[in-house]
Design a protein around this motif. Structure first.
Motif, PDB file in Angstrom:
ATOM      1  N   PHE A  30      -6.389   0.187  -8.127  1.00 22.49           N
ATOM      2  CA  PHE A  30      -7.569   1.060  -8.262  1.00 22.49           C
ATOM      3  C   PHE A  30      -7.525   2.053  -7.101  1.00 22.49           C
ATOM      4  O   PHE A  30      -7.825   1.704  -5.952  1.00 22.49           O
ATOM      5  N   HIS A  31      -7.164   3.286  -7.408  1.00 21.66           N
ATOM      6  CA  HIS A  31      -6.881   4.284  -6.369  1.00 21.66           C
ATOM      7  C   HIS A  31      -8.123   5.145  -6.157  1.00 21.66           C
ATOM      8  O   HIS A  31      -8.471   5.983  -6.996  1.00 21.66           O
ATOM      9  N   ALA A  32      -8.822   4.941  -5.062  1.00 22.58           N
ATOM     10  CA  ALA A  32     -10.105   5.626  -4.870  1.00 22.58           C
ATOM     11  C   ALA A  32     -10.469   5.675  -3.398  1.00 22.58           C
ATOM     12  O   ALA A  32      -9.968   4.901  -2.584  1.00 22.58           O
ATOM     13  N   THR A  53      -6.176   1.140  -3.382  1.00 18.86           N
ATOM     14  CA  THR A  53      -5.224   1.957  -2.620  1.00 18.86           C
ATOM     15  C   THR A  53      -5.896   3.308  -2.328  1.00 18.86           C
ATOM     16  O   THR A  53      -7.011   3.560  -2.759  1.00 18.86           O
ATOM     17  N   HIS A  54      -5.198   4.149  -1.591  1.00 19.22           N
ATOM     18  CA  HIS A  54      -5.556   5.543  -1.294  1.00 19.22           C
ATOM     19  C   HIS A  54      -5.979   5.812   0.145  1.00 19.22           C
ATOM     20  O   HIS A  54      -5.645   6.852   0.691  1.00 19.22           O
ATOM     21  N   THR A  55      -6.720   4.898   0.799  1.00 19.96           N
ATOM     22  CA  THR A  55      -7.208   5.261   2.140  1.00 19.96           C
ATOM     23  C   THR A  55      -6.138   5.108   3.218  1.00 19.96           C
ATOM     24  O   THR A  55      -6.315   5.610   4.326  1.00 19.96           O
ATOM     25  N   HIS A  56      -5.057   4.393   2.930  1.00 20.20           N
ATOM     26  CA  HIS A  56      -3.967   4.159   3.875  1.00 20.20           C
ATOM     27  C   HIS A  56      -4.380   3.259   5.049  1.00 20.20           C
ATOM     28  O   HIS A  56      -3.667   3.171   6.040  1.00 20.20           O
ATOM     29  N   VAL A  57      -5.553   2.641   4.957  1.00 21.29           N
ATOM     30  CA  VAL A  57      -6.022   1.737   6.011  1.00 21.29           C
ATOM     31  C   VAL A  57      -6.362   0.404   5.367  1.00 21.29           C
ATOM     32  O   VAL A  57      -7.201   0.345   4.468  1.00 21.29           O
ATOM     33  N   GLY A 101       3.497   4.451  -4.765  1.00 25.32           N
ATOM     34  CA  GLY A 101       4.464   5.438  -4.300  1.00 25.32           C
ATOM     35  C   GLY A 101       3.978   6.873  -4.346  1.00 25.32           C
ATOM     36  O   GLY A 101       4.788   7.809  -4.310  1.00 25.32           O
ATOM     37  N   GLU A 102       2.661   7.072  -4.332  1.00 24.34           N
ATOM     38  CA  GLU A 102       2.160   8.446  -4.511  1.00 24.34           C
ATOM     39  C   GLU A 102       2.509   9.392  -3.356  1.00 24.34           C
ATOM     40  O   GLU A 102       2.435  10.603  -3.511  1.00 24.34           O
ATOM     41  N   ASN A 103       2.870   8.805  -2.190  1.00 22.40           N
ATOM     42  CA  ASN A 103       3.234   9.634  -1.033  1.00 22.40           C
ATOM     43  C   ASN A 103       4.688   9.425  -0.602  1.00 22.40           C
ATOM     44  O   ASN A 103       5.052   9.729   0.538  1.00 22.40           O
ATOM     45  N   ALA A 104       5.512   8.899  -1.493  1.00 23.92           N
ATOM     46  CA  ALA A 104       6.857   8.468  -1.070  1.00 23.92           C
ATOM     47  C   ALA A 104       7.853   9.607  -0.879  1.00 23.92           C
ATOM     48  O   ALA A 104       8.890   9.427  -0.246  1.00 23.92           O
ATOM     49  N   GLY A 157       0.820  -1.209   0.000  1.00 23.56           N
ATOM     50  CA  GLY A 157       0.000   0.000   0.000  1.00 23.56           C
ATOM     51  C   GLY A 157       0.852   1.257   0.000  1.00 23.56           C
ATOM     52  O   GLY A 157       2.092   1.198   0.116  1.00 23.56           O
ATOM     53  N   ASP A 158       0.202   2.396  -0.094  1.00 27.80           N
ATOM     54  CA  ASP A 158       0.856   3.701  -0.230  1.00 27.80           C
ATOM     55  C   ASP A 158       2.052   3.845   0.720  1.00 27.80           C
ATOM     56  O   ASP A 158       1.895   3.770   1.948  1.00 27.80           O
ATOM     57  N   VAL A 159       3.212   4.094   0.160  1.00 25.47           N
ATOM     58  CA  VAL A 159       4.428   4.313   0.954  1.00 25.47           C
ATOM     59  C   VAL A 159       4.466   5.797   1.311  1.00 25.47           C
ATOM     60  O   VAL A 159       4.460   6.664   0.425  1.00 25.47           O
TER      61      VAL A 159
HETATM   62 FE   LIG Z   1      -1.927   7.891  -0.521  1.00 20.49          FE
END
Ligand SMILES: [Fe+2]
Ligand SMILES: [Fe+2]
Length: 263
Positions: free
Chosen positions: A148-150, A173-177, A38-41, A7-9
């Motif tokens: 699928f980022h939503a 991905t996207h919610t970080h949970v 890697g959208e938050n890396a 998930g999001d790094v």
């Molecule tokens: Fe994210």
């Protein structure tokens, strides 16, 4: 074929936990291919730049997908065209070649596609259904994995059922949970609503909790700070994919909370 999806790094904490744990996970689960969002890396948690891109690849990640923060880092442009980077396919002004890429791993073709759903996006996106349908029709003999980022769970589950049996796996991905609903859908597609994140555990979305609370509840104008407590989390799933049918045999979660030894 075993694929690990992370998930999001988030920020330097996320990159550091991936660097610390990934090589052992690859050995432990006999992983052939690693995909990470890697959208938050970037060190500040917004977007991605060349340094963290290289760090994640050196740690053992094969492909990095992105999301609504895809272009938040000012150095992002240097990465466009990188083979191992997959941008959202359905950006209004995006390049479709950057949104779905084919890899050849141990005799198998794996196509990784990134989709951004408009509910989560600062970016403008076009409807994903026809784009994904076309990719599947044009690439019938390969493993298809879709990030699928939503934001909305209903959007994600709908997409999973819509393409059940036509893609190997869809990970949200996207919610970080991380969600507990990892499963193989009735026609053989591996599915999870959200992989979760890699980053600071005692945080909110990977960001230092007081900086988030101060902004959300007390009107502070400063940006969130990346969390850096002694506890980190790495979360994702392992997919076991049949190399003949291209469907998912097994999916199970990875959810590791790692506490540094205090000096
Ligand atoms: Fe994210
Ligand atoms: Fe996101």
């Amino acid at each position: 074929m075993r694929v690990l999806c992370l998930g999001d790094v988030v920020g330097h904490s996320g990159v550091s936990i991936v660097k610390k744990l990934l090589s052992d996970l690859i050995k432990k689960y006999d992983i052939d291919f690693v995909i990470a969002n890697g959208e938050n890396a970037a060190p500040n948690g917004r977007g991605i730049g060349p340094n963290e891109f290289e760090s994640l690849l050196n740690a053992g990640v094969d492909v990095i997908t992105l999301g609504n923060h895809y272009n938040r880092n000012k150095e992002f442009k240097q990465l466009i065209g990188e083979t191992n980077l997959v941008l959202p396919l359905n950006l209004l002004n995006g390049d479709p070649k950057e949104g779905s890429k084919l890899y050849y791993v141990k005799g198998n073709h794996i196509r990784v596609t990134s989709i951004l759903k408009d509910a989560s996006a600062e970016a403008s996106v076009v409807h994903e259904f026809l784009l994904v349908k076309e990719i599947i029709e044009n690439n019938p003999k390969c493993i298809h994995i879709i990030d699928f980022h939503a934001e909305y769970t209903g959007d994600k589950k709908s997409f999973g059922y819509l393409f059940d049996g036509q893609i190997s796996a869809m990970m949200g991905t996207h919610t970080h949970v991380q969600t507990r609903d990892y499963q193989i859908l009735p026609r053989g597609t591996g599915y999870i609503t959200d992989l979760g994140m890699c980053g600071d555990y005692e945080s909110i979305l990977g960001f230092e909790k007081n900086s988030v609370i101060n902004k959300l509840y007390f009107g502070a104008s400063e940006n969130f700070l990346v969390g850096d407590s002694s506890k980190k989390i790495l979360s994702g799933v392992v997919l076991d994919i049949n190399e003949t049918t291209f469907l998912c045999r097994q999916i199970f979660p990875v959810y590791i909370i790692d506490e540094e030894v205090k000096k």
